[in-house]
Structure formats: structure tokens, C-alpha cells
Scaffold this motif. Structure first.
Motif, PDB file in Angstrom:
ATOM      1  N   VAL A  65      25.952  -7.288 -28.657  1.00  0.00           N
ATOM      2  CA  VAL A  65      26.393  -8.414 -29.485  1.00  0.00           C
ATOM      3  C   VAL A  65      25.936  -9.758 -28.923  1.00  0.00           C
ATOM      4  CG1 VAL A  65      28.393  -9.646 -30.383  1.00  0.00           C
ATOM      5  CG2 VAL A  65      28.326  -7.158 -30.482  1.00  0.00           C
ATOM      6  N   PRO A  66      26.221 -10.081 -27.647  1.00  0.00           N
ATOM      7  CA  PRO A  66      25.729 -11.378 -27.136  1.00  0.00           C
ATOM      8  C   PRO A  66      24.215 -11.469 -27.114  1.00  0.00           C
ATOM      9  CG  PRO A  66      26.659 -10.049 -25.365  1.00  0.00           C
ATOM     10  CD  PRO A  66      27.027  -9.369 -26.635  1.00  0.00           C
ATOM     11  N   THR A  67      23.532 -10.334 -26.922  1.00  0.00           N
ATOM     12  CA  THR A  67      22.068 -10.351 -26.902  1.00  0.00           C
ATOM     13  C   THR A  67      21.501 -10.630 -28.285  1.00  0.00           C
ATOM     14  OG1 THR A  67      22.106  -8.760 -25.075  1.00  0.00           O
ATOM     15  CG2 THR A  67      20.024  -9.042 -26.247  1.00  0.00           C
ATOM     16  N   ILE A  68      22.128 -10.060 -29.317  1.00  0.00           N
ATOM     17  CA  ILE A  68      21.687 -10.327 -30.692  1.00  0.00           C
ATOM     18  C   ILE A  68      21.835 -11.814 -31.017  1.00  0.00           C
ATOM     19  CG2 ILE A  68      22.230  -9.907 -33.120  1.00  0.00           C
ATOM     20  CD1 ILE A  68      23.011  -7.060 -32.322  1.00  0.00           C
ATOM     21  N   ASN A  69      22.957 -12.382 -30.628  1.00  0.00           N
ATOM     22  CA  ASN A  69      23.174 -13.812 -30.871  1.00  0.00           C
ATOM     23  C   ASN A  69      22.175 -14.659 -30.096  1.00  0.00           C
ATOM     24  OD1 ASN A  69      25.386 -13.336 -32.553  1.00  0.00           O
ATOM     25  ND2 ASN A  69      26.810 -13.249 -30.836  1.00  0.00           N
ATOM     26  N   LEU A  70      21.904 -14.273 -28.850  1.00  0.00           N
ATOM     27  CA  LEU A  70      20.942 -15.028 -28.047  1.00  0.00           C
ATOM     28  C   LEU A  70      19.548 -14.931 -28.654  1.00  0.00           C
ATOM     29  CD1 LEU A  70      20.330 -16.640 -25.457  1.00  0.00           C
ATOM     30  CD2 LEU A  70      19.929 -14.455 -24.306  1.00  0.00           C
ATOM     31  N   LEU A  71      19.182 -13.752 -29.129  1.00  0.00           N
ATOM     32  CA  LEU A  71      17.872 -13.581 -29.754  1.00  0.00           C
ATOM     33  C   LEU A  71      17.753 -14.445 -30.998  1.00  0.00           C
ATOM     34  CD1 LEU A  71      15.167 -12.103 -29.771  1.00  0.00           C
ATOM     35  CD2 LEU A  71      16.249 -10.253 -31.047  1.00  0.00           C
ATOM     36  N   ALA A  72      18.818 -14.513 -31.790  1.00  0.00           N
ATOM     37  CA  ALA A  72      18.796 -15.349 -32.990  1.00  0.00           C
ATOM     38  C   ALA A  72      18.661 -16.824 -32.636  1.00  0.00           C
ATOM     39  CB  ALA A  72      20.065 -15.114 -33.805  1.00  0.00           C
ATOM     40  N   VAL A  73      19.368 -17.247 -31.579  1.00  0.00           N
ATOM     41  CA  VAL A  73      19.290 -18.644 -31.146  1.00  0.00           C
ATOM     42  C   VAL A  73      17.874 -18.983 -30.679  1.00  0.00           C
ATOM     43  CG1 VAL A  73      20.072 -20.277 -29.386  1.00  0.00           C
ATOM     44  CG2 VAL A  73      21.727 -18.842 -30.581  1.00  0.00           C
ATOM     45  N   ASN A  74      17.209 -18.007 -30.071  1.00  0.00           N
ATOM     46  CA  ASN A  74      15.873 -18.244 -29.537  1.00  0.00           C
ATOM     47  C   ASN A  74      14.766 -18.082 -30.565  1.00  0.00           C
ATOM     48  OD1 ASN A  74      15.578 -18.588 -26.341  1.00  0.00           O
ATOM     49  ND2 ASN A  74      17.401 -17.370 -26.756  1.00  0.00           N
ATOM     50  N   ILE A  75      15.150 -17.807 -31.820  1.00  0.00           N
ATOM     51  CA  ILE A  75      14.129 -17.676 -32.850  1.00  0.00           C
ATOM     52  C   ILE A  75      13.361 -18.987 -33.018  1.00  0.00           C
ATOM     53  CG2 ILE A  75      13.814 -17.451 -35.342  1.00  0.00           C
ATOM     54  CD1 ILE A  75      14.066 -14.802 -33.892  1.00  0.00           C
ATOM     55  N   GLY A  76      14.083 -20.110 -32.925  1.00  0.00           N
ATOM     56  CA  GLY A  76      13.394 -21.405 -33.006  1.00  0.00           C
ATOM     57  C   GLY A  76      12.372 -21.557 -31.910  1.00  0.00           C
ATOM     58  N   TRP A  77      12.761 -21.152 -30.671  1.00  0.00           N
ATOM     59  CA  TRP A  77      11.798 -21.197 -29.563  1.00  0.00           C
ATOM     60  C   TRP A  77      10.654 -20.236 -29.815  1.00  0.00           C
ATOM     61  CZ3 TRP A  77       9.978 -17.342 -26.441  1.00  0.00           C
ATOM     62  CH2 TRP A  77       9.237 -17.741 -25.332  1.00  0.00           C
ATOM     63  N   LEU A  78      10.970 -19.060 -30.373  1.00  0.00           N
ATOM     64  CA  LEU A  78       9.935 -18.064 -30.640  1.00  0.00           C
ATOM     65  C   LEU A  78       8.918 -18.597 -31.639  1.00  0.00           C
ATOM     66  CD1 LEU A  78       8.855 -15.197 -30.310  1.00  0.00           C
ATOM     67  CD2 LEU A  78      10.453 -14.449 -32.073  1.00  0.00           C
ATOM     68  N   ILE A  79       9.398 -19.270 -32.687  1.00  0.00           N
ATOM     69  CA  ILE A  79       8.484 -19.848 -33.678  1.00  0.00           C
ATOM     70  C   ILE A  79       7.635 -20.935 -33.038  1.00  0.00           C
ATOM     71  CG2 ILE A  79       8.398 -21.235 -35.780  1.00  0.00           C
ATOM     72  CD1 ILE A  79      10.795 -19.660 -36.803  1.00  0.00           C
ATOM     73  N   GLY A  80       8.263 -21.774 -32.200  1.00  0.00           N
ATOM     74  CA  GLY A  80       7.493 -22.782 -31.488  1.00  0.00           C
ATOM     75  C   GLY A  80       6.464 -22.166 -30.561  1.00  0.00           C
ATOM     76  N   GLY A  81       6.835 -21.046 -29.951  1.00  0.00           N
ATOM     77  CA  GLY A  81       5.890 -20.358 -29.073  1.00  0.00           C
ATOM     78  C   GLY A  81       4.702 -19.798 -29.826  1.00  0.00           C
ATOM     79  N   THR A  82       4.927 -19.323 -31.061  1.00  0.00           N
ATOM     80  CA  THR A  82       3.813 -18.798 -31.835  1.00  0.00           C
ATOM     81  C   THR A  82       2.804 -19.890 -32.199  1.00  0.00           C
ATOM     82  OG1 THR A  82       5.037 -19.102 -33.918  1.00  0.00           O
ATOM     83  CG2 THR A  82       5.231 -16.974 -32.839  1.00  0.00           C
ATOM     84  N   VAL A  83       3.282 -21.125 -32.352  1.00  0.00           N
ATOM     85  CA  VAL A  83       2.361 -22.238 -32.639  1.00  0.00           C
ATOM     86  C   VAL A  83       1.371 -22.394 -31.496  1.00  0.00           C
ATOM     87  CG1 VAL A  83       2.185 -24.720 -32.978  1.00  0.00           C
ATOM     88  CG2 VAL A  83       4.010 -23.441 -34.111  1.00  0.00           C
ATOM     89  N   VAL A  84       1.868 -22.355 -30.264  1.00  0.00           N
ATOM     90  CA  VAL A  84       1.006 -22.491 -29.094  1.00  0.00           C
ATOM     91  C   VAL A  84       0.121 -21.267 -28.933  1.00  0.00           C
ATOM     92  CG1 VAL A  84       0.970 -22.783 -26.586  1.00  0.00           C
ATOM     93  CG2 VAL A  84       2.685 -23.979 -27.956  1.00  0.00           C
ATOM     94  N   VAL A  85       0.723 -20.089 -29.052  1.00  0.00           N
ATOM     95  CA  VAL A  85      -0.014 -18.841 -28.818  1.00  0.00           C
ATOM     96  C   VAL A  85      -1.104 -18.642 -29.862  1.00  0.00           C
ATOM     97  CG1 VAL A  85       0.214 -16.331 -28.781  1.00  0.00           C
ATOM     98  CG2 VAL A  85       1.883 -17.748 -27.594  1.00  0.00           C
ATOM     99  N   GLU A  86      -0.822 -18.976 -31.113  1.00  0.00           N
ATOM    100  CA  GLU A  86      -1.849 -18.845 -32.143  1.00  0.00           C
ATOM    101  C   GLU A  86      -3.027 -19.754 -31.877  1.00  0.00           C
ATOM    102  OE1 GLU A  86       1.057 -17.626 -35.916  1.00  0.00           O
ATOM    103  OE2 GLU A  86      -0.293 -19.344 -36.059  1.00  0.00           O
ATOM    104  N   SER A  87      -2.773 -20.907 -31.298  1.00  0.00           N
ATOM    105  CA  SER A  87      -3.872 -21.808 -30.956  1.00  0.00           C
ATOM    106  C   SER A  87      -4.690 -21.258 -29.788  1.00  0.00           C
ATOM    107  CB  SER A  87      -3.317 -23.197 -30.595  1.00  0.00           C
ATOM    108  OG  SER A  87      -2.629 -23.764 -31.689  1.00  0.00           O
ATOM    109  N   VAL A  88      -4.012 -20.651 -28.812  1.00  0.00           N
ATOM    110  CA  VAL A  88      -4.707 -20.093 -27.645  1.00  0.00           C
ATOM    111  C   VAL A  88      -5.587 -18.920 -28.063  1.00  0.00           C
ATOM    112  CG1 VAL A  88      -4.400 -18.890 -25.441  1.00  0.00           C
ATOM    113  CG2 VAL A  88      -2.968 -20.863 -26.004  1.00  0.00           C
ATOM    114  N   PHE A  89      -5.075 -18.044 -28.926  1.00  0.00           N
ATOM    115  CA  PHE A  89      -5.799 -16.833 -29.313  1.00  0.00           C
ATOM    116  C   PHE A  89      -6.528 -16.968 -30.653  1.00  0.00           C
ATOM    117  CE2 PHE A  89      -2.604 -15.315 -26.343  1.00  0.00           C
ATOM    118  CZ  PHE A  89      -3.319 -14.414 -25.566  1.00  0.00           C
ATOM    119  N   ALA A  90      -6.535 -18.172 -31.214  1.00  0.00           N
ATOM    120  CA  ALA A  90      -7.233 -18.431 -32.481  1.00  0.00           C
ATOM    121  C   ALA A  90      -6.788 -17.477 -33.578  1.00  0.00           C
ATOM    122  CB  ALA A  90      -8.755 -18.350 -32.290  1.00  0.00           C
ATOM    123  N   LEU A  91      -5.485 -17.220 -33.652  1.00  0.00           N
ATOM    124  CA  LEU A  91      -4.939 -16.412 -34.740  1.00  0.00           C
ATOM    125  C   LEU A  91      -4.825 -17.281 -35.996  1.00  0.00           C
ATOM    126  CD1 LEU A  91      -2.034 -14.251 -33.263  1.00  0.00           C
ATOM    127  CD2 LEU A  91      -4.118 -13.418 -34.331  1.00  0.00           C
TER     128      LEU A  91
END
Length: 312
Positions: free
Chosen positions: A236-262
Motif C-alpha cells: 500500500v505505501p509503495t503504491i502511493n509512493l509510486l503514484a506520487v513519483n509519476i510526475g518525476w517519472l514523466i519528467g525523467g522521460t523528457v530527459v531520457v528521450e532526449s538522451v536516447f533520441a526517442l
């Protein structure tokens, strides 16, 4: 079923959040230095040509009126027209959404697959060498920025070993999966460190709970106690933490897509910011915001389904 009443009221609470995000995004985009019309026509464009482009895309209107047009387009299911690509923003986003969705899904799956065994090893050996090793690795992992980690993975697996492609997305399913390995691993290695620490703490607490103690008293083996009682109560706390980090995950994909030219929405957003393509930046930001809100909503439903004690 009364525990799920929030499903009917929660979407109404999201409307002010999305409205606030639209206002902030609209203002911040227009604070970016530069002139979209001059970016299109170049530095030698005549004043008449610049004025024509600004009038065509409504850039010569007051900011409040531009925002009204933006809301009107949203109400009609539209996001305006891209200044750079010369097509509807929504159609442009649809063509770029697949790589981003695939990257986010693969990253989440890999994060869970990495965090779950590491947290289990640490929790079942609390205070001993395996626990200390997991804590040290997770602590160091938090400090590694995704772009640096992505470059290191490219050097190791693509340049030195030649096992995986450096960049791009591919055409066939096999090529797409191969191109997603390094980007998703980059995000997963960063996200899994946070999940590991949270899951480890929850597991240690669950191992000391009355439910686990009662199960041991009935003669249940420690392994069954862990997987049947400890793990479900730790999710339960891990699911909530994962949901909270979705914003960070989306921000991370912006950087990663630029690095790997996705060719995903993150790369589209970066290019739109540099070219001052206001409509695309607003559209991508709104899609990211709605996705974050939706995922948090789904996480709330999963939390209530997993733990009957939770009421939202």
C-alpha cells in the motif's frame, strides 16, 4: 461498495487542479524569451511578414484573449495548431504518444522487478550485511542523475559491448523492444532506489506486526508468512509512493528521450520549447498533467482494493 464512493466525487476535485495547471503552463510558456514568428522566418524577416505570422496564430492578441482561445479549443477537444509542424497539436501528440507510453510502462515494470527482490532481501536480513549492501546501493542510486546514467549505459552496452542500439525507436516490435531496453533501464534504476527504501521499511514493519506474529504462532513457515501476509501489507505505501513519483517519472522521460533520441512526447516538448512553439508546449504539458492526475486516481482505487482498511 461504500469505500468506492470517492470514484464519483474525485474527478470533480481534479477540475480545479487541471485548470490551475493550464493557467501556470500558459503563463510560463509565454515567459520564454524569443519570438516564435522570428524563429520561423529567420532573422532577416520583414516586419510585415512577422506581423502576418503573429496574426495567423493569434500571437498579436492580448494574453488574456489568447488564454480564452486556448480554453475554447480545449472545450472543443482541440489544442490549436503547431507553429513549427503546421498541423493540429492533438494529432501531433497522438503520433508521439506510443514511445512515451511504452517507456513509462517498461520503466515502472522494471522498477518493481528491481525493487521488490532488493527490498525483500534487505527486510529479511535487517541489520545484517545484505541489508547494509542494499541500503548503500539505494543511497548511491538516488544521487545518479538520469542523463548521466543513460550516457554510462550507452557507453557500456552500446559502444563497448555492442549489444543494444544507441538511439531511435525502430519499426518492428522486436526493434522497438530493443530500443526501449536502455532508456527504460535508465529510468528504472533511478526510480527503483526510492521504491526499495520505502518497500524495505514497510516490510520490516509488517514483519513485526501482530498478523505476522499470529501466523508464526500457528506454525506457518517464515517464507509463507512473508509472501502471504508481509508483502501484501507492504504494498500500500509503495503504491502511493509510486503514484506520487509519476510526475518525476514523466519528467525523467523528457530527459531520457532526449538522451536516447526517442521520438516521444518528451523529445517533442524539448524541441517545442527551443522553437517557442507555444501550442505544442501547452498541449504536451496538459497531456502530462492529465496523465499524472489519472494515474494518481487509479493508484487510489488500487490502494482501496488492496487494503480494505483504507477509506478515501
Amino acid at each position: 461498495m461504500h469505500r468506492y464512493k470517492f470514484v464519483l466525487t474525485r474527478p470533480l476535485q481534479f477540475l480545479p487542479v487541471i485548470f490551475g495547471i493550464s493557467v501556470i503552463t500558459f503563463i510560463l510558456v509565454r515567459l520564454i524569451p524569443g519570438d516564435p514568428a522570428r524563429n520561423i522566418l529567420g532573422t532577416r524577416a520583414t516586419p510585415a511578414a512577422l506581423a502576418s505570422i503573429r496574426a495567423q496564430y493569434g500571437l498579436d492578441q492580448p494574453m488574456w484573449l489568447q488564454y480564452v482561445y486556448f480554453l475554447k479549443n480545449l472545450a472543443n477537444g482541440e489544442m490549436g495548431k503547431s507553429i513549427l509542424y503546421k498541423i493540429d497539436v492533438l494529432k501531433l501528440i497522438v503520433t508521439r504518444i506510443e514511445p512515451t507510453l511504452a517507456l513509462v510502462a517498461a520503466s515502472v515494470i522494471l522498477s518493481v522487478l528491481i525493487a521488490l527482490p532488493m527490498a525483500a532481501i534487505a527486510a529479511r536480513n535487517a541489520g545484517r550485511a545484505p541489508d547494509h549492501a542494499v541500503r548503500i546501493v539505494s543511497t548511491f542510486g538516488i544521487g545518479f542523475p538520469p542523463f548521466w546514467l543513460g550516457l554510462m549505459l550507452i557507453i557500456l552496452f552500446s559502444v563497448e559491448l555492442g549489444l543494444l542500439p544507441v538511439s531511435g525507436y525502430g519499426a518492428t516490435l522486436g526493434e522497438k523492444l530493443a530500443h526501449l531496453v536502455l532508456p527504460s533501464l535508465t529510468v528504472a534504476l533511478s526510480l527503483s532506489t526510492v521504491l526499495t527504501r520505502s518497500l524495505r521499511a514497510a516490510m520490516i514493519e509488517a514483519l513485526k506486526s501482530d498478523v505476522a506474529t499470529a501466523a508464526r504462532a500457528r506454525g506457518m513457515p517464515e517464507g509463507i508468512v512473508f509472501w502471504r501476509h508481509v508483502l501484501p501489507n507492504s504494498l500500500v505505501p509503495t503504491i502511493n509512493l509510486l503514484a506520487v513519483n509519476i510526475g518525476w517519472l514523466i519528467g525523467g522521460t523528457v530527459v531520457v528521450e532526449s538522451v536516447f533520441a526517442l521520438p516521444g512526447m518528451g523529445q517533442l516538448l524539448v524541441r517545442a520549447i527551443f522553437s517557442r512553439d507555444y501550442m505544442v508546449v501547452q498541449g504536451v504539458a496538459m497531456v502530462f498533467a492529465c496523465a499524472t492526475v489519472l494515474i494518481n486516481f487509479i493508484a487510489d482505487i488500487v490502494t482501496v482494493a488492496v487494503d480494505p482498511r483504507v477509506k478515501l
